[in-house]
Design a protein around this motif. Structure first.
Motif, PDB file in Angstrom:
ATOM      1  N   GLN A  54      -4.050 -20.371  -3.516  1.00  0.00           N
ATOM      2  CA  GLN A  54      -4.095 -21.760  -2.823  1.00  0.00           C
ATOM      3  C   GLN A  54      -3.214 -21.787  -1.561  1.00  0.00           C
ATOM      4  OE1 GLN A  54      -2.427 -23.991  -6.401  1.00  0.00           O
ATOM      5  NE2 GLN A  54      -4.553 -24.611  -6.754  1.00  0.00           N
ATOM      6  N   LEU A  55      -2.329 -21.035  -1.557  1.00  0.00           N
ATOM      7  CA  LEU A  55      -1.371 -21.164  -0.379  1.00  0.00           C
ATOM      8  C   LEU A  55      -1.873 -20.064   0.713  1.00  0.00           C
ATOM      9  CD1 LEU A  55       2.206 -20.802  -2.257  1.00  0.00           C
ATOM     10  CD2 LEU A  55       1.237 -22.600  -1.001  1.00  0.00           C
ATOM     11  N   PHE A  56      -2.484 -19.011   0.304  1.00  0.00           N
ATOM     12  CA  PHE A  56      -2.925 -18.017   1.516  1.00  0.00           C
ATOM     13  C   PHE A  56      -4.371 -17.995   0.990  1.00  0.00           C
ATOM     14  CE2 PHE A  56       1.480 -17.102   0.300  1.00  0.00           C
ATOM     15  CZ  PHE A  56       2.273 -17.228   1.343  1.00  0.00           C
ATOM     16  N   LYS A  57      -5.201 -18.912   1.657  1.00  0.00           N
ATOM     17  CA  LYS A  57      -6.572 -18.806   1.666  1.00  0.00           C
ATOM     18  C   LYS A  57      -7.073 -17.606   2.060  1.00  0.00           C
ATOM     19  CE  LYS A  57      -6.935 -23.570   0.931  1.00  0.00           C
ATOM     20  NZ  LYS A  57      -7.167 -23.506  -0.675  1.00  0.00           N
ATOM     21  N   LYS A  58      -6.780 -17.000   3.305  1.00  0.00           N
ATOM     22  CA  LYS A  58      -7.232 -16.004   4.077  1.00  0.00           C
ATOM     23  C   LYS A  58      -6.684 -14.438   3.786  1.00  0.00           C
ATOM     24  CE  LYS A  58      -8.122 -19.097   8.180  1.00  0.00           C
ATOM     25  NZ  LYS A  58      -8.095 -19.105   9.491  1.00  0.00           N
ATOM     26  N   HIS A  59      -5.878 -14.379   2.853  1.00  0.00           N
ATOM     27  CA  HIS A  59      -5.204 -13.200   2.526  1.00  0.00           C
ATOM     28  C   HIS A  59      -6.554 -12.169   1.708  1.00  0.00           C
ATOM     29  CE1 HIS A  59      -0.520 -13.581   2.839  1.00  0.00           C
ATOM     30  NE2 HIS A  59      -1.430 -13.927   4.030  1.00  0.00           N
ATOM     31  N   SER A  60      -6.512 -11.242   1.668  1.00  0.00           N
ATOM     32  CA  SER A  60      -7.484 -10.360   1.189  1.00  0.00           C
ATOM     33  C   SER A  60      -6.964  -9.658  -0.172  1.00  0.00           C
ATOM     34  CB  SER A  60      -8.086  -9.079   2.205  1.00  0.00           C
ATOM     35  OG  SER A  60      -8.814  -8.172   1.470  1.00  0.00           O
ATOM     36  N   THR A  61      -7.324 -10.247  -1.278  1.00  0.00           N
ATOM     37  CA  THR A  61      -6.803  -9.653  -2.699  1.00  0.00           C
ATOM     38  C   THR A  61      -7.798  -8.773  -3.219  1.00  0.00           C
ATOM     39  OG1 THR A  61      -7.501 -11.707  -3.731  1.00  0.00           O
ATOM     40  CG2 THR A  61      -5.261 -11.640  -3.002  1.00  0.00           C
ATOM     41  N   HIS A  62      -7.457  -7.695  -3.916  1.00  0.00           N
ATOM     42  CA  HIS A  62      -8.280  -7.097  -4.785  1.00  0.00           C
ATOM     43  C   HIS A  62      -7.991  -6.876  -6.103  1.00  0.00           C
ATOM     44  CE1 HIS A  62      -9.510  -5.547  -0.748  1.00  0.00           C
ATOM     45  NE2 HIS A  62      -8.263  -5.430  -0.484  1.00  0.00           N
ATOM     46  N   GLY A  63      -8.797  -7.079  -7.196  1.00  0.00           N
ATOM     47  CA  GLY A  63      -8.792  -7.041  -8.333  1.00  0.00           C
ATOM     48  C   GLY A  63      -8.633  -5.540  -8.966  1.00  0.00           C
ATOM     49  N   ARG A  64      -8.441  -5.552 -10.416  1.00  0.00           N
ATOM     50  CA  ARG A  64      -8.539  -4.180 -11.097  1.00  0.00           C
ATOM     51  C   ARG A  64      -9.900  -3.634 -10.768  1.00  0.00           C
ATOM     52  NH1 ARG A  64      -4.761  -2.257 -13.915  1.00  0.00           N
ATOM     53  NH2 ARG A  64      -2.827  -3.511 -13.936  1.00  0.00           N
ATOM     54  N   ASN A  65     -10.975  -4.035 -10.683  1.00  0.00           N
ATOM     55  CA  ASN A  65     -12.335  -3.615 -10.480  1.00  0.00           C
ATOM     56  C   ASN A  65     -12.376  -2.727  -8.997  1.00  0.00           C
ATOM     57  OD1 ASN A  65     -12.451  -5.827  -9.092  1.00  0.00           O
ATOM     58  ND2 ASN A  65     -14.603  -6.505  -9.478  1.00  0.00           N
ATOM     59  N   ASP A  66     -11.313  -3.002  -8.298  1.00  0.00           N
ATOM     60  CA  ASP A  66     -11.331  -2.552  -6.787  1.00  0.00           C
ATOM     61  C   ASP A  66     -10.064  -1.670  -6.854  1.00  0.00           C
ATOM     62  OD1 ASP A  66     -12.453  -2.018  -4.561  1.00  0.00           O
ATOM     63  OD2 ASP A  66     -12.172  -3.970  -3.830  1.00  0.00           O
ATOM     64  N   MET A  67      -9.784  -1.231  -7.896  1.00  0.00           N
ATOM     65  CA  MET A  67      -8.568  -0.554  -7.425  1.00  0.00           C
ATOM     66  C   MET A  67      -8.131   0.553  -6.690  1.00  0.00           C
ATOM     67  SD  MET A  67      -6.708  -0.475 -11.508  1.00  0.00           S
ATOM     68  CE  MET A  67      -4.926  -0.122 -11.036  1.00  0.00           C
ATOM     69  N   LYS A  68      -9.286   1.002  -6.118  1.00  0.00           N
ATOM     70  CA  LYS A  68      -9.191   2.103  -5.037  1.00  0.00           C
ATOM     71  C   LYS A  68      -8.656   1.661  -3.798  1.00  0.00           C
ATOM     72  CE  LYS A  68     -14.158   1.231  -3.361  1.00  0.00           C
ATOM     73  NZ  LYS A  68     -14.510   0.427  -4.115  1.00  0.00           N
ATOM     74  N   LYS A  69      -8.384   0.115  -3.679  1.00  0.00           N
ATOM     75  CA  LYS A  69      -7.706  -0.439  -2.583  1.00  0.00           C
ATOM     76  C   LYS A  69      -6.339  -0.769  -2.969  1.00  0.00           C
ATOM     77  CE  LYS A  69     -11.931  -2.047  -0.484  1.00  0.00           C
ATOM     78  NZ  LYS A  69     -12.726  -3.330   0.075  1.00  0.00           N
ATOM     79  N   TRP A  70      -5.929  -0.378  -4.108  1.00  0.00           N
ATOM     80  CA  TRP A  70      -4.581  -0.714  -4.446  1.00  0.00           C
ATOM     81  C   TRP A  70      -3.554   0.808  -4.016  1.00  0.00           C
ATOM     82  CZ3 TRP A  70      -3.131  -3.140  -9.608  1.00  0.00           C
ATOM     83  CH2 TRP A  70      -4.072  -4.395  -9.868  1.00  0.00           C
ATOM     84  N   PRO A  71      -2.565   0.578  -3.798  1.00  0.00           N
ATOM     85  CA  PRO A  71      -1.601   1.682  -3.334  1.00  0.00           C
ATOM     86  C   PRO A  71      -1.593   2.713  -4.388  1.00  0.00           C
ATOM     87  CG  PRO A  71      -0.140  -0.182  -3.741  1.00  0.00           C
ATOM     88  CD  PRO A  71      -1.640  -0.408  -3.677  1.00  0.00           C
ATOM     89  N   VAL A  72      -1.248   4.057  -3.875  1.00  0.00           N
ATOM     90  CA  VAL A  72      -1.305   4.969  -5.044  1.00  0.00           C
ATOM     91  C   VAL A  72       0.044   4.884  -5.490  1.00  0.00           C
ATOM     92  CG1 VAL A  72      -1.377   7.712  -4.994  1.00  0.00           C
ATOM     93  CG2 VAL A  72      -3.000   6.508  -3.619  1.00  0.00           C
ATOM     94  N   VAL A  73       0.289   5.350  -6.684  1.00  0.00           N
ATOM     95  CA  VAL A  73       1.667   5.610  -7.284  1.00  0.00           C
ATOM     96  C   VAL A  73       2.468   6.673  -6.903  1.00  0.00           C
ATOM     97  CG1 VAL A  73       2.580   6.015  -9.791  1.00  0.00           C
ATOM     98  CG2 VAL A  73       0.402   4.699  -9.487  1.00  0.00           C
ATOM     99  N   LYS A  74       3.805   6.360  -6.645  1.00  0.00           N
ATOM    100  CA  LYS A  74       4.422   7.362  -5.818  1.00  0.00           C
ATOM    101  C   LYS A  74       4.416   8.795  -6.336  1.00  0.00           C
ATOM    102  CE  LYS A  74       7.656   8.491  -2.885  1.00  0.00           C
ATOM    103  NZ  LYS A  74       7.272   9.183  -2.008  1.00  0.00           N
ATOM    104  N   LYS A  75       4.362   8.885  -7.763  1.00  0.00           N
ATOM    105  CA  LYS A  75       4.415  10.219  -8.458  1.00  0.00           C
ATOM    106  C   LYS A  75       2.925  11.039  -8.161  1.00  0.00           C
ATOM    107  CE  LYS A  75       5.876  12.144 -12.789  1.00  0.00           C
ATOM    108  NZ  LYS A  75       6.349  11.890 -14.376  1.00  0.00           N
ATOM    109  N   VAL A  76       1.930  10.444  -8.037  1.00  0.00           N
ATOM    110  CA  VAL A  76       0.730  10.886  -7.788  1.00  0.00           C
ATOM    111  C   VAL A  76       0.686  11.189  -6.387  1.00  0.00           C
ATOM    112  CG1 VAL A  76      -1.913  10.419  -7.460  1.00  0.00           C
ATOM    113  CG2 VAL A  76      -0.597   9.718  -9.505  1.00  0.00           C
ATOM    114  N   GLU A  77       1.142  10.336  -5.331  1.00  0.00           N
ATOM    115  CA  GLU A  77       1.303  10.666  -4.014  1.00  0.00           C
ATOM    116  C   GLU A  77       2.081  11.942  -3.623  1.00  0.00           C
ATOM    117  OE1 GLU A  77       2.525   8.588   0.207  1.00  0.00           O
ATOM    118  OE2 GLU A  77       3.302   7.572  -1.760  1.00  0.00           O
ATOM    119  N   ASP A  78       3.281  11.927  -4.298  1.00  0.00           N
ATOM    120  CA  ASP A  78       4.359  13.264  -4.170  1.00  0.00           C
ATOM    121  C   ASP A  78       3.220  14.580  -4.818  1.00  0.00           C
ATOM    122  OD1 ASP A  78       6.425  11.677  -3.323  1.00  0.00           O
ATOM    123  OD2 ASP A  78       7.261  11.658  -5.233  1.00  0.00           O
TER     124      ASP A  78
END
Length: 81
Positions: A54-78
């Motif tokens: 409601q506050l940020f209508k132009k922000h791009s959000t990604h649900g769990r069905n699109d987790m490839k766009k979520w950041p990588v867990v630090k432990k996996v990145e390391d």
């Protein structure tokens, strides 16, 4: 640099990752995140994403069905580095 609320549970070779809702965590609540906002670089649960949208209508959000766009867990990145 943003910090991510995340936890990793190691079970043999299987990793189960989950992220906590950033807004709920600020209120000392533990709620699993269902969405990630690239603009805010934060995670949101079902309840909080409604307010965020409601506050940020132009922000791009990604649900769990699109987790490839979520950041990588630090432990996996390391591990990958």
């Amino acid at each position: 640099m943003a910090t991510f609320s995340q936890a990793t549970i190691e079970k043999g070779n299987d990793w189960v990752q989950y992220f906590l809702c950033s807004a709920c965590e600020d209120e000392k609540l533990v709620e699993s995140a269902d969405f990630y906002c690239e603009s805010c670089v934060k995670f949101y649960c079902q309840k909080c994403i409604h307010l965020h949208s409601q506050l940020f209508k132009k922000h791009s959000t990604h649900g769990r069905n699109d987790m490839k766009k979520w950041p990588v867990v630090k432990k996996v990145e390391d591990f990958l580095l």
